[in-house]
Design a protein around this motif. Structure first.
Motif, PDB file in Angstrom:
ATOM      1  N   GLU A   1       8.479  -2.674   1.484  1.00 41.84           N
ATOM      2  CA  GLU A   1       7.654  -1.566   0.974  1.00 41.84           C
ATOM      3  C   GLU A   1       7.412  -1.670  -0.536  1.00 41.84           C
ATOM      4  O   GLU A   1       6.477  -1.080  -1.060  1.00 41.84           O
ATOM      5  CB  GLU A   1       8.308  -0.226   1.334  1.00 41.84           C
ATOM      6  N   TYR A   2       8.247  -2.446  -1.234  1.00 43.04           N
ATOM      7  CA  TYR A   2       8.066  -2.595  -2.683  1.00 43.04           C
ATOM      8  C   TYR A   2       7.084  -3.723  -3.030  1.00 43.04           C
ATOM      9  O   TYR A   2       6.563  -3.773  -4.139  1.00 43.04           O
ATOM     10  CB  TYR A   2       9.418  -2.818  -3.377  1.00 43.04           C
ATOM     11  N   SER A   3       6.855  -4.637  -2.085  1.00 44.54           N
ATOM     12  CA  SER A   3       5.867  -5.690  -2.356  1.00 44.54           C
ATOM     13  C   SER A   3       4.596  -5.469  -1.528  1.00 44.54           C
ATOM     14  O   SER A   3       3.684  -6.286  -1.523  1.00 44.54           O
ATOM     15  CB  SER A   3       6.457  -7.071  -2.053  1.00 44.54           C
ATOM     16  N   PHE A   4       4.553  -4.347  -0.852  1.00 40.21           N
ATOM     17  CA  PHE A   4       3.399  -3.917  -0.056  1.00 40.21           C
ATOM     18  C   PHE A   4       2.145  -3.912  -0.958  1.00 40.21           C
ATOM     19  O   PHE A   4       2.240  -3.561  -2.138  1.00 40.21           O
ATOM     20  CB  PHE A   4       3.739  -2.514   0.452  1.00 40.21           C
ATOM     21  N   HIS A   5       0.996  -4.288  -0.381  1.00 45.59           N
ATOM     22  CA  HIS A   5      -0.189  -4.460  -1.232  1.00 45.59           C
ATOM     23  C   HIS A   5      -0.604  -3.172  -1.938  1.00 45.59           C
ATOM     24  O   HIS A   5      -1.231  -3.202  -2.979  1.00 45.59           O
ATOM     25  CB  HIS A   5      -1.360  -5.038  -0.420  1.00 45.59           C
ATOM     26  N   ASP A   6      -0.237  -2.000  -1.381  1.00 46.18           N
ATOM     27  CA  ASP A   6      -0.635  -0.751  -2.022  1.00 46.18           C
ATOM     28  C   ASP A   6       0.558  -0.064  -2.705  1.00 46.18           C
ATOM     29  O   ASP A   6       0.569   1.158  -2.877  1.00 46.18           O
ATOM     30  CB  ASP A   6      -1.277   0.177  -0.983  1.00 46.18           C
ATOM     31  N   ALA A   7       1.570  -0.847  -3.088  1.00 52.82           N
ATOM     32  CA  ALA A   7       2.709  -0.270  -3.820  1.00 52.82           C
ATOM     33  C   ALA A   7       2.330  -0.164  -5.299  1.00 52.82           C
ATOM     34  O   ALA A   7       1.821  -1.122  -5.871  1.00 52.82           O
ATOM     35  CB  ALA A   7       3.933  -1.157  -3.655  1.00 52.82           C
ATOM     36  N   HIS A   8       2.586   0.992  -5.903  1.00 49.68           N
ATOM     37  CA  HIS A   8       2.258   1.181  -7.315  1.00 49.68           C
ATOM     38  C   HIS A   8       3.510   0.939  -8.159  1.00 49.68           C
ATOM     39  O   HIS A   8       4.578   1.430  -7.818  1.00 49.68           O
ATOM     40  CB  HIS A   8       1.722   2.595  -7.543  1.00 49.68           C
ATOM     41  N   PHE A   9       3.371   0.187  -9.227  1.00 55.79           N
ATOM     42  CA  PHE A   9       4.523  -0.041 -10.109  1.00 55.79           C
ATOM     43  C   PHE A   9       4.057  -0.513 -11.471  1.00 55.79           C
ATOM     44  O   PHE A   9       2.892  -0.918 -11.645  1.00 55.79           O
ATOM     45  CB  PHE A   9       5.494  -1.068  -9.497  1.00 55.79           C
ATOM     46  N   VAL A  10       4.957  -0.432 -12.453  1.00 49.61           N
ATOM     47  CA  VAL A  10       4.707  -1.046 -13.767  1.00 49.61           C
ATOM     48  C   VAL A  10       5.828  -2.045 -13.992  1.00 49.61           C
ATOM     49  O   VAL A  10       6.900  -1.952 -13.392  1.00 49.61           O
ATOM     50  CB  VAL A  10       4.666   0.001 -14.907  1.00 49.61           C
ATOM     51  N   GLN A  11       5.570  -2.993 -14.891  1.00 50.11           N
ATOM     52  CA  GLN A  11       6.520  -4.082 -15.097  1.00 50.11           C
ATOM     53  C   GLN A  11       6.594  -4.401 -16.586  1.00 50.11           C
ATOM     54  O   GLN A  11       5.592  -4.272 -17.296  1.00 50.11           O
ATOM     55  CB  GLN A  11       6.015  -5.300 -14.310  1.00 50.11           C
ATOM     56  N   ALA A  12       7.750  -4.828 -17.078  1.00 56.70           N
ATOM     57  CA  ALA A  12       7.863  -5.205 -18.499  1.00 56.70           C
ATOM     58  C   ALA A  12       9.023  -6.174 -18.674  1.00 56.70           C
ATOM     59  O   ALA A  12       9.893  -6.276 -17.799  1.00 56.70           O
ATOM     60  CB  ALA A  12       8.079  -3.964 -19.351  1.00 56.70           C
ATOM     61  N   ASP A  13       9.045  -6.845 -19.833  1.00 56.01           N
ATOM     62  CA  ASP A  13      10.097  -7.825 -20.080  1.00 56.01           C
ATOM     63  C   ASP A  13      11.323  -7.235 -20.772  1.00 56.01           C
ATOM     64  O   ASP A  13      12.361  -7.884 -20.846  1.00 56.01           O
ATOM     65  CB  ASP A  13       9.545  -8.995 -20.912  1.00 56.01           C
ATOM     66  N   THR A  14      11.153  -6.022 -21.320  1.00 54.87           N
ATOM     67  CA  THR A  14      12.332  -5.362 -21.901  1.00 54.87           C
ATOM     68  C   THR A  14      12.387  -3.929 -21.376  1.00 54.87           C
ATOM     69  O   THR A  14      11.355  -3.356 -20.997  1.00 54.87           O
ATOM     70  CB  THR A  14      12.243  -5.290 -23.449  1.00 54.87           C
ATOM     71  N   LEU A  15      13.585  -3.346 -21.440  1.00 57.12           N
ATOM     72  CA  LEU A  15      13.704  -1.950 -20.988  1.00 57.12           C
ATOM     73  C   LEU A  15      12.915  -1.020 -21.915  1.00 57.12           C
ATOM     74  O   LEU A  15      12.300  -0.054 -21.461  1.00 57.12           O
ATOM     75  CB  LEU A  15      15.175  -1.528 -20.967  1.00 57.12           C
TER      76      LEU A  15
ATOM     77  N   THR B   1      18.233  -7.861 -16.492  1.00 56.33           N
ATOM     78  CA  THR B   1      17.533  -9.118 -16.213  1.00 56.33           C
ATOM     79  C   THR B   1      16.032  -8.874 -16.058  1.00 56.33           C
ATOM     80  O   THR B   1      15.616  -8.131 -15.161  1.00 56.33           O
ATOM     81  CB  THR B   1      18.103  -9.751 -14.918  1.00 56.33           C
ATOM     82  N   ALA B   2      15.258  -9.481 -16.937  1.00 59.76           N
ATOM     83  CA  ALA B   2      13.790  -9.310 -16.893  1.00 59.76           C
ATOM     84  C   ALA B   2      13.218 -10.161 -15.754  1.00 59.76           C
ATOM     85  O   ALA B   2      13.831 -11.165 -15.367  1.00 59.76           O
ATOM     86  CB  ALA B   2      13.195  -9.745 -18.223  1.00 59.76           C
TER      87      ALA B   2
END
Ligand SMILES: Cc1cc2nc3c(=O)[nH]c(=O)nc-3n(C[C@H](O)[C@H](O)[C@H](O)COP(=O)(O)OP(=O)(O)OC[C@H]3O[C@@H](n4cnc5c(N)ncnc54)[C@H](O)[C@@H]3O)c2cc1C
Length: 488
Positions: free
Chosen positions: A341-355, A413-414
Motif C-alpha cells: 500500500e506504500y508503493s501503490f501507484h496512488d500513494a501520496h508521500f514526500v521524500q527528503a535526504d535529511t530529517l 537512514t536516507a
C-alpha cells in the motif's frame, strides 16, 4: 397463499435473506437504493473472505470451485473450532463476554457457508494471504481460509444469480424512505411516492458509516470527518426508519471498524480497482516508524502491539488530532518492510535526504516542533535490543514520556519518506436488536411484528473490532435466518 416479503438492500445480508425467503415459499421483492452498477453495497468492496468454524478439509472441499486443484493434495487446512472463533471474537470485545448475537454467529457459520454452497456460491482457498509453505505443503492458519470466487463482486453476482433463479425480483434506484405500519405491525414500505404493501419487511440496508450527519449524531467525537472506505449508500436509513417506529438501538453505537487511510483518497470507496488494490488506501505500517500531528507531536505508542490490534483505534486517534490528519514517517531501513500500500501507484508521500528537509515538506505541520520530536525520539531509542518485526521485540524508547514500546529504530537512514493520513471508517457496529428469529425488537424487547433485520444493521455482533471475514458471515447467518422466518 405465499407471503409477500420486501427486502431492503442488495448486499450479502439482503441476498441471503431473499434467497432464504424464496426457498421458504415467499414472493420476494428486493428494493435497492443504488443503481445497478453500485448495487451490492459494501459487500462488493470486500475480498469475499468469510470466517467460519470447521473441523477440517472434509468441511471445506464440498465448497470449493475447483475440487481438482492439484494444490489440494499438498494442503493442510487444519481446523478452526467454535472455541477458537469465540476466542477471536472475545479478543475484540474489550472485556465483554460473548453476546447472544456472537454465539449465533459462531454456531451458524458453517451451516451458512454450506447453505450458500448449496445455492451455487463457490469458494477458493486464500493461499496467498492465509497460508504459508512448510516442507513442501501449504499450511493454513485456520479461521480465514476461504473466499468467494472473484472476491466481493463474485459473491454478489453468485448470490444475485441464485436469488433470480428462485424467482426473486430486484428494483434498482429504489430507495426505501419509510415503513408503513398499522397497529404496531409493519405492513409495507414507502419508496419515494409509492407505498408497497408486504407481509414482512427485512431491513438489510447497511450501517450509517456513509452519513456524516448520523456519524456525528450517533457516534460523536470527530467521526463526521472520516473518509468512507465503502459505498456512499449506507447512510443509516434503515436504522432511522426502524427507530422512528420504536425499534431499540442496540450494541456499541459509537463503535466501528476504522483505520488510518491516505489523506488524499476520495471521500468514498470506488469500485474501479480490484479489491486487492482498493485496500491500498489503508496505511497501517506506522509501527515501523512514527506518526506526527500538526503540532509536530507524536500522539500514540506506534509500537504498542501488532498492527491488527491497534489500527482500528489509531484510525480514530488520527481523526482526533488537530485538522484530523497525521504524517507517518519512515527511514530507508524499513523500505522493504512497508506493505504494498506504500508503493501503490496512488500513494501520496514526500521524500527528503535529511530529517530537517523532510520536516519542511510536511504540509500543515509545525516543522521546528516536528524536527525536535524526531530528534528526541532518535535520542531515546534503545540501541541494545535487536529489531525484530516478527515479534513484540521490546526495542523501545525508555525515556520518552510517550513511549514507542516495540520496533523503535532510529530514523537515521536516507531517503526519509512521509505519508499523510486521516481516519477512514469501514462500517458501524451499532444497530438494531433482533430476536432469535430475526424480528426487530422494541425497547421492552417485544417484537415489531412484520419487521426483520440482518447484516450491518444488527447490533451486538461486534464491539471494539472484528476478526476479518466475520462481517460477511454475520450477514449470511442473520440474513438466512431473517428470510426464513419472514416467509412463515
Ligand atoms: C473496504 C471494505 C472491505 C471489507 N472487507 C471485508 C472482508 O474481507 N470480509 C468481511 O467479512 N467483511 C468485510 N467488510 C465488511 C463487509 O463489507 C460488511 O460486513 C458486509 O458487506 C455488510 O453486508 P450488508 O449486506 O449488511 O451491507 P451492504 O453490503 O453494505 O449492503 C447494504 C445495501 O443497502 C443499500 N441501501 C442503503 N440504504 C438503502 C435504502 N434506503 N433503500 C434501499 N437500499 C438501501 C445499499 O445501497 C447497499 O446495497 C469490508 C467492508 C469494506 C467497506
Amino acid at each position: 397463499m405465499s407471503k409477500q416479503v420486501i427486502v431492503v438492500g442488495s448486499g450479502n445480508a439482503a441476498l441471503c435473506a431473499g434467497i432464504a425467503a424464496l426457498e421458504a415459499g415467499a414472493q420476494v421483492l428486493m428494493l435497492e437504493k443504488a443503481d445497478e452498477a453500485l448495487a451490492g453495497g459494501n459487500t462488493k468492496y470486500t475480498a469475499g473472505a468469510m470466517r467460519f468454524a470447521y473441523d477440517g478439509a472434509d468441511d471445506l472441499l464440498p465448497l470449493l470451485k475447483d475440487p481438482d486443484d492439484p494444490r489440494l493434495e499438498i494442503t493442510d487446512f487444519g481446523g478452526y473450532t467454535t472455541t477458537r472463533f469465540a476466542e477471536d471474537l472475545l479478543g475484540f470485545n474489550g472485556g465483554r463476554p460473548l453476546s447472544p448475537e456472537q454465539e449465533r454467529l459462531i454456531s451458524g457459520s458453517l451451516p451458512a457457508l454450506q447453505w450458500l454452497g448449496g445455492h451455487g456460491v463457490k469458494f477458493e482457498p486464500i493461499y496467498s494471504r492465509q497460508s504459508f509453505e512448510k516442507d513442501g505443503r501449504h499450511v493454513f492458519w485456520g479461521g480465514l481460509t476461504l473466499a468467494a470466487e472473484n472476491e466481493g463482486v463474485g459473491l454478489f453476482e453468485m448470490e444475485l444469480a441464485a436469488f433470480e433463479r428462485l424467482g426473486g425480483a430486484i428494483r434498482y434506484s429504489s430507495a426505501v424512505t419509510g415503513l408503513l405500519s398499522q397497529e404496531g405491525r409493519v405492513i409495507g414500505v414507502q419508496a419515494g411516492d409509492e407505498d408497497i404493501p408486504a407481509d414482512a419487511v427485512i431491513l438489510a440496508c447497511g450501517g450509517f458509516e456513509a452519513s456524516e450527519a448520523r456519524r456525528k449524531e450517533w457516534m460523536g467525537g470527530h467521526w463526521d470527518k472520516a473518509k468512507v472506505r465503502g459505498t456512499p449508500m449506507n447512510t443509516g436509513d434503515g436504522l432511522a426508519m426502524a427507530s422512528g417506529i420504536g425499534a431499540q438501538r442496540y450494541g456499541l453505537m459509537d463503535g466501528c471498524h476504522a483505520t488510518p487511510m491516505d489523506l488524499h483518497m476520495a471521500d468514498y470507496g470506488g469500485l474501479d480497482l480490484p479489491a486487492s488494490e482498493r485496500k491500498n488506501y489503508r496505511k497501517i505500517c506506522y509501527f515501523l516508524g512514527v506518526m506526527l500531528n500538526a503540532n509536530g507531536d507524536r500522539f500514540v505508542d506506534e509500537g504498542e502491539n501488532f498492527r491488527n490490534y491497534t489500527y482500528a483505534q489509531f484510525g480514530k486517534a488520527v481523526l482526533d488530532q488537530p485538522g484530523h490528519f497525521a504524517w507517518q514517517i519512515f527511514d530507508a531501513k524499513v523500505d522493504d518492510l512497508l506493505y504494498a500500500e506504500y508503493s501503490f501507484h496512488d500513494a501520496h508521500f514526500v521524500q527528503a535526504d535529511t530529517l530537517a528537509e523532510l520536516c519542511q515538506k510536511l504540509e500543515g505541520v509545525d516543522a521546528d516542533a516536528a524536527r525536535a520530536t524526531l530528534d528526541a525520539f532518535n535520542k531515546a531509542v534503545n540501541d541494545d535490543t535487536p529489531f525484530d518485526p516478527t515479534s513484540l521485540d521490546g526495542k523501545n524508547t525508555p525515556d520518552l514520556p510517550l513511549p514507542k514500546s516495540n520496533w523503535a529504530q532510529k530514523l537515521d537512514t536516507a531517503p526519509f519518506k512521509a505519508y499523510p493520513v486521516t481516519g477512514g471508517i469501514t462500517f458501524t457496529y451499532g444497530g438494531l436488536k433482533v430476536s432469535e428469529n430475526g424480528e426487530v425488537l422494541r425497547n421492552d424487547d417485544t417484537p415489531i411484528k412484520g419487521l426483520y433485520a440482518a447484516g450491518e444493521m444488527v447490533g451486538g455482533v461486534f464491539f471494539e473490532g472484528y476478526p476479518g471475514g466475520s462481517g460477511l458471515t454475520s450477514g449470511a447467518v442473520f440474513g438466512q435466518n431473517a428470510g426464513r422466518n419472514a416467509a412463515q
